[in-house]
Scaffold this motif. Sequence first.
Motif, PDB file in Angstrom:
ATOM      1  N   ASP A  68      37.376  16.487  59.360  1.00  0.00           N
ATOM      2  CA  ASP A  68      37.886  16.590  58.226  1.00  0.00           C
ATOM      3  C   ASP A  68      39.326  16.150  58.262  1.00  0.00           C
ATOM      4  O   ASP A  68      39.364  15.136  57.137  1.00  0.00           O
ATOM      5  N   ALA A  69      40.604  16.798  58.772  1.00  0.00           N
ATOM      6  CA  ALA A  69      41.359  16.468  58.770  1.00  0.00           C
ATOM      7  C   ALA A  69      41.773  15.552  59.652  1.00  0.00           C
ATOM      8  O   ALA A  69      42.707  14.755  59.120  1.00  0.00           O
ATOM      9  N   TYR A  70      41.348  14.875  60.622  1.00  0.00           N
ATOM     10  CA  TYR A  70      41.059  13.770  61.810  1.00  0.00           C
ATOM     11  C   TYR A  70      41.702  13.083  60.558  1.00  0.00           C
ATOM     12  O   TYR A  70      42.292  11.401  60.506  1.00  0.00           O
ATOM     13  N   MET A  71      40.422  12.854  59.580  1.00  0.00           N
ATOM     14  CA  MET A  71      40.017  11.335  58.836  1.00  0.00           C
ATOM     15  C   MET A  71      41.092  11.092  58.133  1.00  0.00           C
ATOM     16  O   MET A  71      40.562  10.405  56.550  1.00  0.00           O
ATOM     17  N   ARG A  72      41.713  12.103  57.538  1.00  0.00           N
ATOM     18  CA  ARG A  72      42.634  12.211  56.370  1.00  0.00           C
ATOM     19  C   ARG A  72      43.697  11.438  56.908  1.00  0.00           C
ATOM     20  O   ARG A  72      44.885  11.648  56.284  1.00  0.00           O
ATOM     21  N   LYS A  73      44.091  11.454  58.176  1.00  0.00           N
ATOM     22  CA  LYS A  73      45.866  11.201  58.194  1.00  0.00           C
ATOM     23  C   LYS A  73      46.030   9.480  57.263  1.00  0.00           C
ATOM     24  O   LYS A  73      44.773   8.805  57.705  1.00  0.00           O
ATOM     25  N   PRO A  74      46.933   9.218  57.609  1.00  0.00           N
ATOM     26  CA  PRO A  74      46.533   8.053  56.848  1.00  0.00           C
ATOM     27  C   PRO A  74      46.553   7.167  57.207  1.00  0.00           C
ATOM     28  O   PRO A  74      46.447   5.722  56.916  1.00  0.00           O
TER      29      PRO A  74
ATOM     30  N   GLU B 268      44.053   3.911  51.466  1.00  0.00           N
ATOM     31  CA  GLU B 268      44.279   5.315  50.242  1.00  0.00           C
ATOM     32  C   GLU B 268      42.707   5.652  50.025  1.00  0.00           C
ATOM     33  O   GLU B 268      43.152   6.974  49.719  1.00  0.00           O
ATOM     34  N   LYS B 269      41.664   5.063  51.303  1.00  0.00           N
ATOM     35  CA  LYS B 269      40.468   6.397  51.147  1.00  0.00           C
ATOM     36  C   LYS B 269      40.494   7.077  51.799  1.00  0.00           C
ATOM     37  O   LYS B 269      40.511   6.670  52.577  1.00  0.00           O
ATOM     38  N   THR B 270      39.548   8.176  51.890  1.00  0.00           N
ATOM     39  CA  THR B 270      38.763   8.910  53.086  1.00  0.00           C
ATOM     40  C   THR B 270      37.546   8.070  53.235  1.00  0.00           C
ATOM     41  O   THR B 270      36.941   8.453  52.528  1.00  0.00           O
ATOM     42  N   ARG B 271      37.522   8.044  54.456  1.00  0.00           N
ATOM     43  CA  ARG B 271      36.318   7.364  55.132  1.00  0.00           C
ATOM     44  C   ARG B 271      35.356   8.343  55.069  1.00  0.00           C
ATOM     45  O   ARG B 271      34.942   9.902  55.550  1.00  0.00           O
TER      46      ARG B 271
END
Length: 712
Positions: A582-588, A595-598
């Motif tokens: 979850d944290a990795y996919m929230r990286k810029p 803009e959007k988390t995948r």
Amino acid sequence: MQKPILALILFLCAACSERSGESQPPEPGAAAKSVLLKLDPSVTQHMTITETSPGVYDIVTTGSDPWVKCVELEEPFDPAELSRFAFDYFCPDGIDDFTVYFGNEGTVAPNASAGRLPRAETWVAASVDMSAKSFGKWKNPITTLRIDPGTRSGVRFQIRNIRLRPADAQEAKSSAELQAERDAKDQRAAKLEEYLGKDYPAKVREAVVTEDKVRISGSLPPDSEGLSLIEVRIHEEPWMQLPGHTTPVEVNVDGKFDQIVERFDGNHDRLLSRWAVVRMTDDGSHELLSHAVFPTDVSSLAPKDIPYPKTRTKKGMGGIEYREITPELAELGIEHVTINIILQDLVMLRPGKGSIAHEYNGETFHMRRSETEGYDRTIKFATDHDMVVSLIILTGFPGDPELRKILIHPESTKPGIYGMPNLTNAEGAKLYAAGLDFLASRYADPESPHGLASNWIMHNEVDYAWTWSNMGMQPMALFMDTHVRSMRMAHLIARKHNPHARTFLSLTHSWNKTGPAGNSYVPRSMVDRLADYSRSEGDFEWGLAYHPYPQSLFKPATWNDTMATFSFDTPMITLKNIEVLDAYMRKPSMLYRGEKTRGVLLSEQGYHTEGYGDKAQQLQAAAFVYTWHKIRPLKSIEAFQNHRWVDHPDEGGLKLGVRTIPDKKHPSGRKKFSWTVLKALDTPQEAAATEFAKPIIGVKDFSEIPYKGEIR
């Protein structure tokens, strides 16, 4: 196995995996020459061994020097001809040193070692080159063979289809030939890496596709006279050789361009094409001045706006086919399902009995009606019961050699359960696209007679490509280039019919670790590479279909996983450290358009039941409870599709379902304790139904389960 679970790899020299979900038939011409071998459970040391069915052995090592002899050979054979000791194995923990000893008259002395056999979380076919690995000692007389599966106690594995066989065509190649092939691929991969990483002076910013036009816009360098736009079709590689489909660029005074071209060129649809800026060189070739960018906006194409389905729970089930007990999914509260689409069983090269005609870009293609109607029934049921449907697109090996040549990548080999689609030429790409278009158009509307498919999971566990998405031995750069193009095709074709359809990359739990190069890849690197393509060739709304099985599939207590740490460098991501994903996919760098988390689907994982006793069933059920308290706070994780619904007898001893193995009295198996617990999750009954799990997990309160620390 009916549903792909995880994958392992081929040792090219030491242990050449030819992995398969079922025993693979010998290569043509080899069947009569192969010699089948049997193990002798009466002549063994430091292991327990059970023959669970003819020729299938379940083994658990009990000491530091485990071994078992094969039944003595009675007929002589030619060691020069039968140079491979081959077998299928299933071992979620791997075997640290698999060695074959051989001799005659009951004695063994010389040996050949395969080295480490990596973990095999489905049936994997492997072989040992007895001649090379014994340093030439593999010669007559040989009547006795013995296998030594490493030096660790407590390793459980299954082995079957043990035989001596000839080398296949790839194995028979000389080391010089193999090295030349590797060098050529490495050179191509280096060119691709250079292309992706280059900062070109021109930029293609947008490629907008409408009903009959494509508008390409971007910026040009100061010296921009005589430049052209070049169309790169889906089977072409701009980093190797540029095609000749060019259009002169009309430059604005501010150095920007905004070019409109026809969408269709005869039957050719430019929906799947990339666009790049080029300059003509003195020798008449073209020089790239930008990356080649896929369409970035196709929003005007869908006939109607189909909202993405809303759900109340992350509860899901994987690999669904309609069966007598399918209404039970609604009873369980399932709102997410995956459905395997076996493409080679769907597409046909010519009309036949029961075929369905499908028009695609002015040509008629044919789909098998029986397969289609099976998908219809399952997808329509799921849609009518408000379940989100994710299709898993799989391309196996057709029995028809003509279809195989067109549909499957030319380097895909049968050791894989599935191959990669053939995107090396226009014919293969066209047939693949037609199959995708048939599915996308048929399952694009919840009000249709067929139902709605919202997500497209492209292939299976591609980090273990040798088994689940075989494209031959490839550097990661070349494999991912084909895979990304396959994802782009699915994205663009699906969004032509459904404006909110999404595509997903399927990965195992091996986050930052892998096996031998060319057979498997590092999942984290593949995610990073997909992000690189989004930055270079235009972003699109992809996500991850992750499979966070426990570290060992036989050990459901995933909270004890030792290789799952709270770091981006963790070797594995299981449910213990799912917060890392979850944290990795929230990286810029991972966000869609910044803009959007995948989206993340946990599209395949499950928990083993060691037997059907109360303690084992409670442990499995406790793993579900633990999972829910892990994933519930993580907004990026949309679904947990459990593998599997009903235990399967041919899954290497694993019992991952919420129902037992079927028998005559119970054709769908019996409900396990986990069935009741799964049903209770996300309902008012959850608190009472899950209290039992606290002492099993080792917590006083479920609030202790989510990780709240820093992830680095």
